[in-house]
Design a protein around this motif. Structure first.
Motif, mmCIF file in Angstrom:
data_model
loop_
_atom_site.group_PDB
_atom_site.id
_atom_site.type_symbol
_atom_site.label_atom_id
_atom_site.label_comp_id
_atom_site.label_asym_id
_atom_site.label_seq_id
_atom_site.Cartn_x
_atom_site.Cartn_y
_atom_site.Cartn_z
ATOM 1 N N ALA A 229 -35.413 -25.680 -25.610
ATOM 2 C CA ALA A 229 -36.106 -26.673 -26.442
ATOM 3 C C ALA A 229 -37.150 -26.041 -27.364
ATOM 4 O O ALA A 229 -37.428 -26.563 -28.447
ATOM 5 C CB ALA A 229 -36.763 -27.727 -25.555
ATOM 6 N N HIS A 230 -37.715 -24.913 -26.939
ATOM 7 C CA HIS A 230 -38.759 -24.258 -27.732
ATOM 8 C C HIS A 230 -38.200 -23.340 -28.810
ATOM 9 O O HIS A 230 -38.948 -22.844 -29.665
ATOM 10 C CB HIS A 230 -39.643 -23.407 -26.809
ATOM 11 C CG HIS A 230 -38.898 -22.262 -26.191
ATOM 12 N ND1 HIS A 230 -38.013 -22.433 -25.141
ATOM 13 C CD2 HIS A 230 -38.866 -20.931 -26.488
ATOM 14 C CE1 HIS A 230 -37.492 -21.263 -24.815
ATOM 15 N NE2 HIS A 230 -37.985 -20.342 -25.620
ATOM 16 N N THR B 125 -30.297 -28.917 -26.628
ATOM 17 C CA THR B 125 -31.465 -29.269 -25.822
ATOM 18 C C THR B 125 -31.201 -30.505 -24.963
ATOM 19 O O THR B 125 -31.799 -30.663 -23.895
ATOM 20 C CB THR B 125 -32.683 -29.496 -26.732
ATOM 21 O OG1 THR B 125 -32.975 -28.289 -27.440
ATOM 22 C CG2 THR B 125 -33.916 -29.890 -25.935
ATOM 23 N N GLU B 126 -30.295 -31.365 -25.408
ATOM 24 C CA GLU B 126 -29.989 -32.573 -24.640
ATOM 25 C C GLU B 126 -29.423 -32.252 -23.264
ATOM 26 O O GLU B 126 -29.573 -33.048 -22.327
ATOM 27 C CB GLU B 126 -28.998 -33.452 -25.418
ATOM 28 C CG GLU B 126 -29.575 -34.033 -26.710
ATOM 29 C CD GLU B 126 -28.555 -34.857 -27.484
ATOM 30 O OE1 GLU B 126 -27.449 -35.092 -26.925
ATOM 31 O OE2 GLU B 126 -28.840 -35.246 -28.619
ATOM 32 N N ASP C 25 -29.585 -28.730 -22.076
ATOM 33 C CA ASP C 25 -30.208 -27.475 -21.640
ATOM 34 C C ASP C 25 -31.607 -27.399 -22.227
ATOM 35 O O ASP C 25 -31.815 -26.871 -23.323
ATOM 36 C CB ASP C 25 -29.369 -26.273 -22.096
ATOM 37 C CG ASP C 25 -29.905 -24.953 -21.553
ATOM 38 O OD1 ASP C 25 -31.019 -24.940 -20.975
ATOM 39 O OD2 ASP C 25 -29.227 -23.923 -21.720
ATOM 40 N N ASP C 26 -32.584 -27.934 -21.485
ATOM 41 C CA ASP C 26 -33.940 -27.996 -22.037
ATOM 42 C C ASP C 26 -34.647 -26.645 -22.025
ATOM 43 O O ASP C 26 -35.767 -26.532 -22.521
ATOM 44 C CB ASP C 26 -34.780 -29.048 -21.315
ATOM 45 C CG ASP C 26 -34.937 -28.788 -19.824
ATOM 46 O OD1 ASP C 26 -34.508 -27.717 -19.340
ATOM 47 O OD2 ASP C 26 -35.484 -29.661 -19.119
ATOM 48 N N THR C 27 -34.010 -25.605 -21.493
ATOM 49 C CA THR C 27 -34.644 -24.278 -21.518
ATOM 50 C C THR C 27 -34.718 -23.714 -22.929
ATOM 51 O O THR C 27 -35.488 -22.781 -23.184
ATOM 52 C CB THR C 27 -33.887 -23.260 -20.631
ATOM 53 O OG1 THR C 27 -32.606 -22.971 -21.202
ATOM 54 C CG2 THR C 27 -33.726 -23.776 -19.217
#
Length: 237
Positions: free
Chosen positions: A55-56, A48-49, A51-53
């Motif tokens: 994060a969920h 997530t750091e 690639d925030d896509t």
């Protein structure tokens, strides 16, 4: 991640792949499953750091079942010999490319991208490559990518066999795909039947905490290739 405990159990299940043994050792399975899921949770946080896509994405969203579907397989062993997690923004059953973590004795690996794409999407991916060949080559021919994953079709990864140490493309057509020019200068990219790259790692790779940074480095090199393809695949999702 308690990777040696996980791999020890997987060695045992490979030698005793039957329901009576598993039922007697189910508590051990639950312990290593928990170990693996803790590691996947850490991996999701690390990815997530950059690639925030994803994060969920939850652990449940990404970890595969340990029980095998034997209905159409000559191998009737009820359990897998590995633990795997596919971290994808659209879920582990989607075509959208993602990040794959695989623990198996003598065959641990990291992989990234898309595979098992249907023909219509593959055709669109190939057209996208031809239309943007300079951008594509800059992504997959740069030194870091080639050093980590190699060139198309060099590595081998057939189900049931130990993959090559690294690879780019699980399978390749023998000739140009239908409707594409056979004499195209960069035909090797159109012959690919998937756009997935992988790197095998040692059995002690996941020991301690340092593996998270090493994993992140591998996935960040692969991510531009995956993004290129996801821009096409997402039109069909």
């Amino acid at each position: 991640m308690q990777s040696q405990r996980i791999l020890g159990f997987l060695k045992d299940i490979a030698a005793n792949n039957n329901r009576p043994w598993f039922q007697q050792n189910k508590k051990g399975y639950e312990i290593v499953r928990h170990d693996f899921e803790e590691g996947v949770a850490l991996a999701i946080g690390k990815i997530t750091e950059f690639d925030d896509t994803i994060a969920h994405v939850t652990v449940k969203d990404s970890v595969y079942r340990f029980y095998r579907d034997t209905r159409f397989s000559p191998d009737k062993s009820p359990y897998k010999r590995h633990l795997g997690s596919y971290i994808s923004a659209h879920g582990k059953k989607s075509l959208h490319g993602g990040y794959y973590i695989h623990l198996e004795p003598g065959n641990c690996m990291l992989a990234c991208g898309s595979y098992w794409l249907p023909t219509n999407i593959l055709t669109s991916c190939r057209n996208e490559i031809m239309a943007n060949i300079d951008q594509w080559r800059a992504i997959v021919e740069n030194k870091r990518f080639v050093n980590l994953f190699g060139k198309p079709g060099v590595g081998e990864w057939e189900e049931g066999n130990v993959p090559s140490p690294k690879g780019f493309g699980i399978s390749m057509l023998k000739t140009a795909p239908s409707g594409f020019p056979r004499d195209y200068e960069f035909i090797e990219y159109l012959r690919m039947k998937d756009y997935c790259c992988w790197k095998r790692v040692s059995d002690d790779f996941f020991d301690g905490d340092g593996w998270l940074d090493e994993m992140a480095e591998v996935f960040q090199v692969a991510k531009p290739m995956m993004n290129f393809m996801n821009n096409v695949i997402d039109d069909y999702e």
